[in-house]
Design an enzyme around this catalytic site. Sequence first.
Site, PDB file in Angstrom:
ATOM      1  N   ALA A 195       0.532  -1.135  -0.028  1.00 21.13           N
ATOM      2  CA  ALA A 195       0.043  -0.097   0.026  1.00 21.13           C
ATOM      3  C   ALA A 195       0.915   1.311   0.031  1.00 21.13           C
ATOM      4  O   ALA A 195       0.257   2.350  -0.301  1.00 21.13           O
ATOM      5  CB  ALA A 195      -0.931  -0.043   1.105  1.00 21.13           C
ATOM      6  N   ALA A 196       2.103   1.249   0.364  1.00 15.48           N
ATOM      7  CA  ALA A 196       3.051   2.413   0.341  1.00 15.48           C
ATOM      8  C   ALA A 196       3.869   2.379  -1.163  1.00 15.48           C
ATOM      9  O   ALA A 196       4.480   3.306  -1.097  1.00 15.48           O
ATOM     10  CB  ALA A 196       4.068   2.201   1.333  1.00 15.48           C
ATOM     11  N   GLY A 197       3.670   1.527  -2.057  1.00  9.82           N
ATOM     12  CA  GLY A 197       4.194   1.701  -3.514  1.00  9.82           C
ATOM     13  C   GLY A 197       3.506   2.610  -4.346  1.00  9.82           C
ATOM     14  O   GLY A 197       2.536   3.168  -4.120  1.00  9.82           O
ATOM     15  N   ILE A 201       2.202   2.044  -7.458  1.00  8.53           N
ATOM     16  CA  ILE A 201       0.963   1.754  -7.896  1.00  8.53           C
ATOM     17  C   ILE A 201      -0.270   1.949  -6.946  1.00  8.53           C
ATOM     18  O   ILE A 201      -1.203   2.587  -7.358  1.00  8.53           O
ATOM     19  CB  ILE A 201       0.900   0.173  -8.301  1.00  8.53           C
ATOM     20  CG1 ILE A 201       1.878  -0.265  -9.403  1.00  8.53           C
ATOM     21  CG2 ILE A 201      -0.558  -0.374  -8.560  1.00  8.53           C
ATOM     22  CD1 ILE A 201       2.219  -1.853  -9.577  1.00  8.53           C
ATOM     23  N   SER A 202       0.052   1.618  -5.626  1.00 12.87           N
ATOM     24  CA  SER A 202      -1.327   1.849  -4.482  1.00 12.87           C
ATOM     25  C   SER A 202      -1.310   3.607  -4.771  1.00 12.87           C
ATOM     26  O   SER A 202      -2.539   4.107  -4.284  1.00 12.87           O
ATOM     27  CB  SER A 202      -0.654   1.513  -3.484  1.00 12.87           C
ATOM     28  OG  SER A 202      -0.639  -0.145  -3.370  1.00 12.87           O
ATOM     29  N   GLY A 212       1.046  -8.623  -7.983  1.00 10.36           N
ATOM     30  CA  GLY A 212       2.738  -8.919  -7.652  1.00 10.36           C
ATOM     31  C   GLY A 212       2.970 -10.122  -8.753  1.00 10.36           C
ATOM     32  O   GLY A 212       2.373 -11.136  -8.640  1.00 10.36           O
ATOM     33  N   ASP A 236      -2.669  -5.791 -19.737  1.00 11.57           N
ATOM     34  CA  ASP A 236      -2.281  -6.236 -21.230  1.00 11.57           C
ATOM     35  C   ASP A 236      -3.414  -6.077 -22.097  1.00 11.57           C
ATOM     36  O   ASP A 236      -3.104  -5.769 -23.302  1.00 11.57           O
ATOM     37  CB  ASP A 236      -1.866  -7.804 -20.845  1.00 11.57           C
ATOM     38  CG  ASP A 236      -0.788  -8.015 -19.757  1.00 11.57           C
ATOM     39  OD1 ASP A 236       0.298  -7.321 -19.842  1.00 11.57           O
ATOM     40  OD2 ASP A 236      -0.899  -9.214 -19.119  1.00 11.57           O
ATOM     41  N   HIS A 289       0.865 -14.002 -17.674  1.00 16.76           N
ATOM     42  CA  HIS A 289       1.470 -12.496 -17.670  1.00 16.76           C
ATOM     43  C   HIS A 289       2.941 -12.599 -17.616  1.00 16.76           C
ATOM     44  O   HIS A 289       3.637 -12.278 -16.723  1.00 16.76           O
ATOM     45  CB  HIS A 289       1.038 -11.873 -16.467  1.00 16.76           C
ATOM     46  CG  HIS A 289       1.441 -10.523 -16.309  1.00 16.76           C
ATOM     47  ND1 HIS A 289       1.104  -9.557 -17.348  1.00 16.76           N
ATOM     48  CD2 HIS A 289       2.204  -9.710 -15.514  1.00 16.76           C
ATOM     49  CE1 HIS A 289       1.726  -8.360 -17.042  1.00 16.76           C
ATOM     50  NE2 HIS A 289       2.215  -8.375 -15.883  1.00 16.76           N
TER      51      HIS A 289
END
Length: 447
Positions: free
Chosen positions: A111-113, A115-116, A229, A258, A286
Site C-alpha cells: 500500500a505504500a508503493g 501503484i497504490s 505482484g 495487457d 502474464h
Amino acid sequence: MAAAVAASQAALFKSPFQSLDSCDEQKSVKFRSTFHGSRRISKAAGWSRHLLARQQHRITCSVNAPSPAQAPPLPKGAECYGVFCVIYDLKEEEKPKSWKKKLVRVAVSGAAGTISNHLLFKIASGEVFGPDQPVALNLLGSERSKEALEGVAMELEDSLYPLLREVIIGIDPYEVFRDAEWALLIGAKPRGPGMERADLLDINGQIFAAQGRALNEVASSNVKVVVVGNPCNTNALICMKNAPRIPSKNFHALTRLDENRAKCQLALKAGVFYDNVSNVTIWGNHSTTQVPDFLNAKINGRPVKEVITDHKWLEEQFTPTVQTRGGVLIKKWGRSSAASTAVSIVDAMKSLVQPTPPGDWFSSGVYAAGNPYGIDGDLVFSLPCRSKGDGDYEIVPGLHIDKYLYERIKKSEDELIAERKCVAHLIGEENGFCDLPGGDTMLPGEQ
C-alpha cells in the site's frame, strides 16, 4: 460532514478524558478509540495528536452506548492516526446522503508503493464502486514502509473523500485482512540483477502463500482476490491453494493492463478511438508468452482482420509489441508502469461489479478448472470472461482458435505448468522441480 462532526464533538467533550456520565444524552455521536500497535483510522474531525497520544482507554458516549460485546473490537494492537483517529457511529438520518449502501472493505498489500499511490485515491473517490458506496481501506505494508504508510494516510485525510469511512494501516496481514471483501495483492519483490525466474517464483511465492493463509483465516469467506505482484498467475495459484475456505473462482491474476495495451495498439493501427475496440482477450500467462488475441477481437463490431488488412503486422508486430510494452516503457520512463497499472486494476474490479456489455467480454487470469478450451484446469490462466455485475463471472465459450493462436496459447500453458512444478512445495504437492521451457522468459516489464 467533518465540520459538523467536529462541532458535535466540541459540544460533547470539554476534555478527551471526560467521564461517560457527564455526556449530553441528547446527542447521538458515539466515540470509540483504542491505541496500541497497528493503526485503525476512521474519518472524522480530529483531536490534537498530543492528547490522543496520552489517551490509554476506550471512551463511548451515546444515548444507547453499545456494550463491549456489541461494539466491534479494533484489530489486536490497533491504534489510530491523525484526523482518522476516532470512530463515529451516526444515526441513519445523520449520515451524508451519499452513503446509501453497506460499507465495502478493501484490503491492499504493497500500500505504500507507487501503484497504490494512484489506486487508493481512485477507490476512495468512488470510481470503482460508484458515488453512493462508502468504503473502508485496509492497507498492508512492511516493517520498512511504516512511515510511508502514515504518509499515505495523511494524503487520504487531506483529500476529504466523503465515501471514505475507515482506513486501517499495519504490517500484519492477519490484522489488515480481517473482514476484507476485496483483497488487492500488489506488494511483491521485483527481480533483481542476476536473479533467476525460479528464484523469483520461490521468494514471491512464499509471500503469497502466507497472505493466502491470512485471507483464509480472517477475510470474508467470499472475498474477491486480485493478484498484481509478479509472477501474478502463479502467485494467484499459490495464494488460492493456501486459502481453501475461499472459492477458487474468487482469485484473479491481473492481465487487464495487457488487454488495455492490446486495445491501444489495435485502435492506433485502425485509426479509431479506443472505445471502438472490443472483444479483446489475453490468453495465458502474464509474461512474454502471453497471447493477445486479434482473431476474435472487433473494431466497430467488425472482426479486426476485416478492418486491419495488414495481416503481417497483426502476426509479426502486434503480438510482440503488446508482450514487450512494459519493457519499452521502462526504457522511456526509467521505471515500471504505475498509473496505468492502477487504472487496469480499477478496470478489472469494475468488470466484476458492473454487467459486461452484451456480446463483449474482458480478460482475467482465473482458475481454469472446467474451462471449455482444453487448458490444464489446475492453472490460473488468462481467459475471456463476462459478468452480471455481482462480483462473479463465467468463462466465455465458443471463441475461434486457429493454428496460429493454438500454438501460442499452448506455449503459455506449458510455461505455467512448469511454473507450477517450481512452486510445488508451496501448494501442497510433492516431487516439484524447476525446468522452465524456453529458458528464462521475462515478465512484460523486465529487461
